[in-house]
Design an enzyme around this catalytic site. Sequence first.
Site, PDB file in Angstrom:
ATOM      1  N   HIS A  46       1.020  -1.540  -0.323  1.00 36.45           N
ATOM      2  CA  HIS A  46      -0.151   0.108  -0.129  1.00 36.45           C
ATOM      3  C   HIS A  46       0.889   1.271   0.135  1.00 36.45           C
ATOM      4  CE1 HIS A  46      -3.799  -2.187   0.113  1.00 36.45           C
ATOM      5  NE2 HIS A  46      -3.368  -2.449   1.676  1.00 36.45           N
ATOM      6  N   ARG A  71       7.442  -4.836   3.024  1.00 34.53           N
ATOM      7  CA  ARG A  71       5.997  -5.319   2.881  1.00 34.53           C
ATOM      8  C   ARG A  71       5.937  -5.732   1.618  1.00 34.53           C
ATOM      9  NH1 ARG A  71       0.242  -4.713   4.784  1.00 34.53           N
ATOM     10  NH2 ARG A  71       0.436  -1.927   3.701  1.00 34.53           N
ATOM     11  N   GLU A 147      -4.350 -11.868   8.550  1.00 40.60           N
ATOM     12  CA  GLU A 147      -5.259 -10.417   8.560  1.00 40.60           C
ATOM     13  C   GLU A 147      -6.860 -10.428   7.664  1.00 40.60           C
ATOM     14  OE1 GLU A 147      -3.644  -7.181   5.762  1.00 40.60           O
ATOM     15  OE2 GLU A 147      -2.851  -9.197   4.373  1.00 40.60           O
ATOM     16  N   THR A 172      -6.370  -3.898  10.228  1.00 41.00           N
ATOM     17  CA  THR A 172      -8.117  -2.737   8.987  1.00 41.00           C
ATOM     18  C   THR A 172      -8.487  -4.004   8.470  1.00 41.00           C
ATOM     19  OG1 THR A 172      -6.262  -2.058   7.411  1.00 41.00           O
ATOM     20  CG2 THR A 172      -7.181  -0.856   9.758  1.00 41.00           C
ATOM     21  N   ASP A 173      -7.897  -5.107   7.473  1.00 38.46           N
ATOM     22  CA  ASP A 173      -7.877  -6.522   6.978  1.00 38.46           C
ATOM     23  C   ASP A 173      -8.685  -7.351   8.074  1.00 38.46           C
ATOM     24  OD1 ASP A 173      -7.882  -5.934   4.293  1.00 38.46           O
ATOM     25  OD2 ASP A 173      -5.677  -5.673   4.793  1.00 38.46           O
TER      26      ASP A 173
END
Length: 266
Positions: A46, A71, A147, A172-173
Site C-alpha cells: 500500500h 512488505r 489479516e 484493518t483487513d
Amino acid sequence: MRANEVKRRWQAGEACVNGWCAIPNSFAAELMAHAGWDSLTIDLQHGLVDYQAAVTMLQAISTTATPPLARVPWIEPGIIQKMLDAGAMGIICPMVNTAEDAAKFVGACKYFPVGYRSSGPTRAVLYAGSDYIANANDEILAIAMIETTEAMDNLDAILATPGLDGVYIGPTDLALTMNAPPVLDPKDARVVAAIETIIDAANARGLGAGIHCATPEYAAKMIKRGAKLVTIASDGRILASAAAAAVKACKGDAAEAKPAGPGSAY
Ligand code: 3PY
Ligand code: MG
C-alpha cells in the site's frame, strides 16, 4: 553474514519498534533510518513504492545499521525474491490465509532444502556478506500477515509451517472480514480478541508476532501484551501530522486542514 538484529532481539525476548516507509524516495528512507527505529519496512503493497525506488531506499537505509524489511504486494515469489536479492533482511507477506499460502511464501524466502528461493543475491552479498547464501536461511525472516477470518480459522496450520519466523497482524483487513470498523488501534472487542489470540499463539510457538499500529501509545500497549514487532503509522502519516501540527502551532485556531478529498486512515 551480517546478523539480523530483528532476529537477535526476538531471541533475547525483546520487541522491535518498526518504522514504515510508504514514500517512494531514498532521502525519506534515509531520514527514517536515522531516526532510531529498531527496524524499517519498505511497503510495496500500500506504500507508493515500486521496485527501483525500493532498491534506492535499501541503499539509503544502509547508511545506518537499521535492519531493512519489505512488505511485498502479494504472495508472489518473483517480487519476494527480488526484494531479498536487493538486500531486504526479511519479508512481510500480506494475506497468508492457508497452510498452502504459508508454504508458498516461506519457500520463496528460503533456499533449498527449506524452500525454493533461486540463487542470485546480487546486492544482498554487498550488504550482508559474501557468505550470504550459506547463512541466509537462518538470518532472513519470513513473516506472514494474518489479516482475515480465514487465516484465523487456519492459524495453527499456518504457524506450524516449517521455516516461518513470525506473523504480522493487519488490523484493518482483519476487521473488514469481521464486519467491524477497519481502523488501526482497534477497540472493537472481537477484533481485539482476535489480535490477542494471534499474539498468544505465535508466542506459544516461539514465533515473533508483529502488528501495525497508528499511535506510539497503542504500540507500547501491544508490546506489553506480547507483540515483538510494532509499527507506528508510516513516514507519510508522521510527515502529514507533524506538518499539520506545525501550521496549527503557528496559526492557532485559524489553521485549517485543506484535504483535496475525503482523506484517509493512512
Ligand atoms: C492492515 O491493517 O490490514 C494492514 O495491512 C496494515 O499494514
Ligand atoms: Mg492489510
